[in-house]
Design a protein around this motif. Structure first.
Motif, PDB file in Angstrom:
ATOM      1  N   UNK A  28      87.982  -0.424  26.198  1.00 46.15           N
ATOM      2  CA  UNK A  28      87.946  -1.159  25.520  1.00 46.15           C
ATOM      3  C   UNK A  28      87.800  -2.683  26.427  1.00 46.15           C
ATOM      4  N   UNK A  29      86.483  -2.941  26.811  1.00 44.27           N
ATOM      5  CA  UNK A  29      86.513  -4.405  26.769  1.00 44.27           C
ATOM      6  C   UNK A  29      86.295  -5.815  26.238  1.00 44.27           C
ATOM      7  N   UNK A  30      86.677  -6.378  25.954  1.00 42.53           N
ATOM      8  CA  UNK A  30      86.594  -7.307  25.046  1.00 42.53           C
ATOM      9  C   UNK A  30      86.602  -8.616  24.290  1.00 42.53           C
ATOM     10  N   UNK A  31      87.511  -9.706  23.938  1.00 37.63           N
ATOM     11  CA  UNK A  31      86.655 -11.608  24.012  1.00 37.63           C
ATOM     12  C   UNK A  31      87.177 -11.968  23.064  1.00 37.63           C
ATOM     13  N   UNK A  32      88.640 -12.559  22.080  1.00 37.96           N
ATOM     14  CA  UNK A  32      88.389 -13.196  21.927  1.00 37.96           C
ATOM     15  C   UNK A  32      89.144 -14.885  21.596  1.00 37.96           C
ATOM     16  N   UNK A  33      88.463 -15.288  21.151  1.00 38.47           N
ATOM     17  CA  UNK A  33      88.442 -16.634  22.042  1.00 38.47           C
ATOM     18  C   UNK A  33      88.230 -17.789  19.930  1.00 38.47           C
ATOM     19  N   UNK A  34      89.417 -18.425  20.375  1.00 40.09           N
ATOM     20  CA  UNK A  34      89.512 -19.325  19.590  1.00 40.09           C
ATOM     21  C   UNK A  34      89.564 -20.799  20.022  1.00 40.09           C
ATOM     22  N   UNK A  35      89.244 -21.489  19.170  1.00 38.31           N
ATOM     23  CA  UNK A  35      89.039 -23.195  18.862  1.00 38.31           C
ATOM     24  C   UNK A  35      88.998 -23.901  17.965  1.00 38.31           C
TER      25      UNK A  35
ATOM     26  N   UNK B 169      96.266  -8.909  18.091  1.00 40.28           N
ATOM     27  CA  UNK B 169      94.616  -8.581  17.111  1.00 40.28           C
ATOM     28  C   UNK B 169      94.529  -8.128  18.973  1.00 40.28           C
ATOM     29  N   UNK B 170      94.747  -8.671  20.558  1.00 40.39           N
ATOM     30  CA  UNK B 170      94.212  -7.705  21.033  1.00 40.39           C
ATOM     31  C   UNK B 170      94.963  -6.052  21.321  1.00 40.39           C
ATOM     32  N   UNK B 171      96.203  -6.230  20.917  1.00 34.83           N
ATOM     33  CA  UNK B 171      96.950  -4.978  20.739  1.00 34.83           C
ATOM     34  C   UNK B 171      96.012  -3.905  20.299  1.00 34.83           C
ATOM     35  N   UNK B 172      95.992  -4.101  18.819  1.00 40.64           N
ATOM     36  CA  UNK B 172      95.492  -3.694  17.720  1.00 40.64           C
ATOM     37  C   UNK B 172      93.556  -3.169  18.336  1.00 40.64           C
TER      38      UNK B 172
ATOM     39  N   UNK C 177      91.001   1.742  20.747  1.00 37.26           N
ATOM     40  CA  UNK C 177      89.968   2.484  21.865  1.00 37.26           C
ATOM     41  C   UNK C 177      90.387   3.644  22.472  1.00 37.26           C
ATOM     42  N   UNK C 178      91.940   3.441  22.847  1.00 34.46           N
ATOM     43  CA  UNK C 178      92.641   4.455  23.563  1.00 34.46           C
ATOM     44  C   UNK C 178      92.965   5.951  22.389  1.00 34.46           C
ATOM     45  N   UNK C 179      92.904   5.803  21.157  1.00 33.77           N
ATOM     46  CA  UNK C 179      92.784   6.663  20.648  1.00 33.77           C
ATOM     47  C   UNK C 179      91.419   7.577  20.343  1.00 33.77           C
ATOM     48  N   UNK C 180      90.836   6.507  20.044  1.00 32.72           N
ATOM     49  CA  UNK C 180      89.520   7.256  20.661  1.00 32.72           C
ATOM     50  C   UNK C 180      88.774   7.335  21.259  1.00 32.72           C
ATOM     51  N   UNK C 181      89.615   7.673  23.089  1.00 34.59           N
ATOM     52  CA  UNK C 181      89.315   8.190  23.826  1.00 34.59           C
ATOM     53  C   UNK C 181      87.887   7.277  25.322  1.00 34.59           C
TER      54      UNK C 181
ATOM     55  N   UNK D 195      89.193  -8.839  12.038  1.00 31.14           N
ATOM     56  CA  UNK D 195      90.056  -7.469  11.829  1.00 31.14           C
ATOM     57  C   UNK D 195      89.508  -6.840  13.047  1.00 31.14           C
ATOM     58  N   UNK D 196      90.182  -7.186  14.313  1.00 32.82           N
ATOM     59  CA  UNK D 196      90.349  -6.878  14.979  1.00 32.82           C
ATOM     60  C   UNK D 196      90.034  -4.892  14.898  1.00 32.82           C
ATOM     61  N   UNK D 197      90.849  -4.815  14.366  1.00 39.78           N
ATOM     62  CA  UNK D 197      90.846  -3.243  14.029  1.00 39.78           C
ATOM     63  C   UNK D 197      89.727  -2.532  13.708  1.00 39.78           C
TER      64      UNK D 197
END
Lengths: 556, 443
Positions: free
Chosen positions: B143-150, B128-131, B136-140, B199-201
């Motif tokens: 990215x700084x993000x955070x995914x947390x599941x509990x 999910x984070x890879x997507x 971000x790379x494609x848009x030059x 949908x992280x993308x």
């Protein structure tokens, strides 16, 4: 960002996800009621297992991590004790004890970090937790473009450190603590308060840190925070005013609450250094509320402002402390608290004029009595101190082992901290303190040299943007100064400025005799959000021509 | 395993309660299994897996109460924590506000647990984070993000026979994208009980378009503007308003205090478009169906067509006032309309689109006056179109005043306040006369 809101009435500990709540699960169901269940006088059996046993357990984690392919690992075995007492008027609202024990393991494998934590501190479970940490590191390594570079740190062997306390607050009988708070409330009520809340928070972190560098560090850290909020209403004018304690959260024992005239400053009224007289402060506070209810609205405009340490520390925290965190500068906090305008080019130039020539900030992990004081950080780096702003120029940041190389540093500055055994360690703010003026100067003398000014005391509302340019603060008390004299209290005053302009407008700093450590228990940062305690030393300081706005508002 | 089933929790709590010698005793368990990935500069910075379980005990002798908690579960520890709470209770003075515990409660099963979320693996998280990083790379962009599941549970049992059990799952994803030069920034946040809805993308694409769209911001004068607050901005603005506590109102120290005494129950305080309620069975934002004090959480309207319809009364305060107790909000849902943010922009002659607000702190509790700043995409609107990005503003504004100046409400969305980590269902809103007091260079 600071999340403790500073008052007994709004005491909201940040670690809400780490401590269990007994009362109300509802959203906002009176946060006052949902104080976490914290701790009591702690019998000896609560002391952590002996160091030899912990070394054995830590070695299980370190050895398992290494055998699974970790190139570095650190482990924290922590026992966290808290006691929280809260009162209102003539009654105790809550007495609670909290205890939490567990292990957190951080590893570097295939050039990436992994972390796992568990409350099961037994050899088999520890090995499993270490394996999980390595597995996570390896899974994540495939998304890594460059491997983590760790600054070297020589192992320190088997060592220990303890906060230099004189009287362990956990050993003071509960009755004495309750009596103190209720007597404080009684003084407020005798002096006409309509409401009063008071609270005492006591924290003890017993933390054992071991690293694959050969460090085995036992630390016993103590903190204390006495505070109150007193309220008076004026039914006729329908005004409500409050005043919070001018105490500080401290890295001290219960001795902080033993009044000592040598630690008092005879200013406009009595202010406190390393000892606090809670009963005297609440009497002063309650009497001041009568004036506060009658205070006239502030006339917005430019003023010379004098900031007492009880309000200046928070301005320092937000505009200097966070601004010089290297991880923020680099973008690691971009998704939460933000970045910083103090970009690396400003530091590299060696000429960036952050403040006026008399502005000197020192970072440290060593000042006795401060919340930041420790022996070693969470990566086994010994505590130290260094300049951040020297004669107004930006000369350094705050950093840890995996980012030190970005400043071409040979070693870490020792700013790594995890707030709980279940938390991953990362860069946290050391004490960042404004150095006192070299010329003898008291706050009362400073007032004499101001023509049109405002004198703010006590932290109140605070807000700053995500790059630390634009801020707005207010005080518990705000006095107007006209022609060198105090001309009564004003209300609704907030000062709004930009960081660079503000520190360059600094024209006088009081001397060493006025220097005090203030701070916060709840500096929030990171995801998942962690809370850290930090102090900021400073003396009363003068800033020229600062914009002051009126925040008067009405809803009916 | 930190997640106990209903039966396991019940058995453990019974065992703890058996140690109690107090007149009344409440014991509770709280556990969670949580995994996270944090990334910045297009690479993972920290990542972890955390498992916690703790036990709380609250013991009372007469009106004297003490509380203690522990996270060790051998028999000696269980007895120790009960004894410690009892010792504290014996030492504590009487609390005149003490209310006897409530007995057994029939409550409906909560709906917040989704097995797919509980079953997530470190690999799924990394995918999910890879997507997100790829977008971000494609848009030059960086990215700084955070995914947390509990996955978490709470269980409470008391000596009067109450037993409550709630289990739920939660996933929160937040993403900030910035350009290399640091002149553009965009943000998006999503929260669900069901991870398959995440949908992280597409979420990262929203943040990326805000980041690239906010480059080259112009400075415009602060002052009063019509604003369109996106749901996350509106959420931050309103979060401090949702206590709805009768006592602080009756005591004369909240925005719900009636001038001259009492509270504003029954008064029209906001625009009639405003309706705010709680409902633990809302499928988008489920909540616990019982409350920590042993009462049931039901659907309840707090503000109905602008009128203060209900306030929360603790059992003690309800008794003092001779009314029925009302538990605090179990969740917060604000009704809206059908308009999208785009529709709102089209209908605006001159205004500001606010993507997000930040560092909001109370200035005056009596009027709920707040200060804070805009962040991550602020745009000037003219004649129904976004004209250009503008520099961020500091505001000084009260949500109560704001909800009197409502022009339109859009379709409610689940949004997250990352400071409190709470989720809300809040519509985008168009507000007139919103007060900006200065500008900030911050991006």
């Amino acid at each position: 960002m600071v999340q403790d809101y500073g008052s007994a009435l709004n005491f909201i500990p940040l670690n809400r996800r780490k401590f269990i709540y007994l009362t109300g699960m509802g959203v906002g169901a009176g946060l006052i009621g949902s104080v976490p269940v914290l701790g009591s006088s702690i019998p000896e059996e609560l002391l952590s297992p002996p160091a030899a046993l912990k070394k054995e357990l830590a070695d299980v984690a370190l050895n398992t991590a290494k055998s699974r392919g970790a190139t570095y690992a650190d482990v924290r075995i922590g026992r966290y004790l808290n006691q929280f007492i809260s009162t209102r008027e003539n009654r105790v609202q809550g007495v609670s004890n909290n205890e939490s024990y567990g292990i957190g393991i951080r590893v570097l494998a295939n050039g990436a970090w992994g972390f796992a934590a568990s409350s099961k501190v037994e050899k088999d479970a520890i090995a499993k937790t270490a394996e999980k940490a390595v597995q996570i590191a390896k899974v994540n390594a495939r998304l890594q473009s460059a491997p983590v570079i760790l600054a070297p740190q020589k192992g320190v062997g088997e060592v220990s450190w303890k906060t230099p306390i004189q009287k362990n607050a956990f050993e003071v009988p509960l009755k004495d603590k309750i009596d103190l708070l209720l007597s404080v409330n009684g003084i407020a009520l005798q002096n006409g308060a309509n409401f009063v809340n008071s609270a005492l928070s006591q924290i003890n972190e017993q933390k054992y840190i071991a690293t694959t560098d050969g460090s085995y560090i036992e630390q016993d850290v103590h903190r204390l925070w006495p505070t109150f909020t007193v309220t008076k209403l004026d039914r006729a004018t329908r005004r409500v005013e409050t005043r919070n304690a001018l105490s500080a959260p401290v890295g001290m024992g219960f001795e902080y609450l033993t009044p000592d005239s040598k630690e008092e400053i005879n200013g406009l009224f009595t202010l406190y250094k390393k000892r606090y007289n809670m009963q005297e402060d609440i009497k002063t506070a309650t009497l001041q509320l009568t004036d506060k209810l009658k205070a006239k609205p502030v006339e917005p405009g430019k003023y010379d402002i004098i900031l007492d340490p009880t309000v200046l520390f928070l301005t320092i925290h937000e505009s200097v402390g966070h601004t010089t965190e290297l991880d923020r500068v680099l973008g690691y906090e971009a998704n939460f608290a933000g970045t910083s305008f103090l970009t690396l080019d400003k530091w590299r130039s060696g000429k960036f004029k952050f403040g006026s020539n008399i502005v000197n900030f020192v970072a440290d992990k060593i000042q006795p009595g401060s919340l930041g004081a420790i022996g070693y950080d969470d990566e086994g780096v010994p505590a130290k101190s260094w300049n951040i702003i020297k004669d107004g120029i930006l000369v350094n940041y705050q950093t840890i082992r995996d980012q030190a190389h970005m400043l071409n540093l040979k070693e870490s500055q020792g700013c790594c901290y995890a707030d709980h055994w279940s938390s991953v360690p990362f860069q946290r703010m050391p004490n960042v303190s404004l150095q006192p003026g070299k010329v003898p100067l008291s706050a009362l003398d400073m007032i004499k040299n101001v023509e049109k000014g405002l004198y703010f005391l006590g932290r109140n509302s605070y807000s700053i943007d995500q790059q630390r340019y634009n801020f707005q603060f207010s005080g518990q008390l705000c006095y107007e100064i006209r022609n060198g004299k105090i001309a009564g209290m004003v209300r609704d005053a907030s000062f709004q400025a930009t960081t660079e302009e503000f520190w360059n407008s600094c024209t006088a700093v009081c001397d060493q005799n006025d220097y005090r450590l203030c701070g916060t228990f709840s500096d929030g940062k990171g995801q998942p959000s962690q809370s850290s305690a930090v102090s900021h030393g400073c003396s009363t300081t003068l800033f020229k021509g600062v914009n002051v706005i009126s925040t008067a508002s009405k809803i009916d | 395993m930190a997640i106990l089933s209903k039966e396991e929790a019940q058995a453990l709590l019974k065992k703890v309660l058996a140690f109690s010698k107090a007149d009344e005793c409440t014991v509770s368990l709280s556990g969670s299994e949580s995994g996270n990935i944090r990334y910045a500069r297009n690479a993972i910075s920290t990542s972890g897996d955390i498992s916690t379980l703790s036990l709380g005990v609250s013991a009372s002798f007469g009106k004297k109460t003490g509380s203690a908690s522990i996270n060790e579960f051998d028999d000696a520890s269980l007895e120790k924590v009960v004894r410690r709470a009892e010792e504290l209770a014996q030492l504590a003075p009487e609390n005149p506000e003490y209310m006897p515990l409530l007995g057994p409660l029939e409550y409906k099963e909560p709906i917040g647990f989704v097995p797919a979320t509980a079953a997530i693996t470190p690999d799924q998280r990394a995918d999910a984070v890879g997507k997100s990083i790829q977008v971000a790379k494609d848009a030059k962009l960086q990215a700084a993000g955070y995914l947390e599941d509990t996955t978490g549970f709470n269980a409470i049992m008391n000596s009067k026979g109450f037993f409550g059990y709630n289990r739920d799952t939660d996933v929160v994803f937040t993403i900030t994208t910035r350009n290399e030069e640091g002149t553009g920034s965009g943000y998006a946040a999503r929260g669900f009980n069901d991870i398959t809805k995440l949908d992280t993308l597409s979420t990262t694409k929203i943040a990326a378009s805000k980041a690239n769209g906010s480059i080259g911001a112009r400075s415009i004068e602060p002052g009063k503007y019509t604003v369109i607050l996106e749901p996350v901005a509106a959420t931050y603005m309103l979060s401090s308003m949702f206590g709805f506590d009768a006592r602080s109102a009756d005591e004369g120290r909240s925005f719900l205090s009636k001038p001259g005494g009492g509270n504003r129950l029954g008064e029209k305080l906001m625009d009639e478009k405003v309706t705010i309620y709680s409902d633990p069975f809302n499928p988008e934002l489920p909540a616990s169906t019982w409350n920590g004090d042993g009462s049931e959480n039901k659907r309840i309207n707090w503000i109905e067509k602008g009128v203060v319809k209900n306030l929360s009364y603790s059992r003690y305060w309800a008794k003092q006032k001779g009314v029925q107790p009302v538990p605090g909000p179990s969740n917060i849902i604000m009704e809206g309309g059908t308009m999208s943010v785009e529709d709102m922009i089209k209908s605006t002659e001159r205004g500001i689109l606010v993507s997000r607000l930040w560092y909001i702190r109370m200035v005056d509790p009596q009027t709920l006056l707040l200060t804070g700043l805009t962040r991550d995409g602020t745009f000037y609107i003219e004649n129904g179109k976004i004209k250009y990005p503008v520099m961020n503003f500091r505001f000084n504004e009260s949500p109560v005043i704001m909800l009197n100046n409502v022009e339109a409400l859009g379709k409610p969305e689940r949004s997250v306040n990352v400071e409190s980590y709470r989720s809300y269902l809040i519509p985008p809103m168009k507000i007139r006369d919103f007060t900006f007091t200065s500008t900030s260079e911050a991006v």
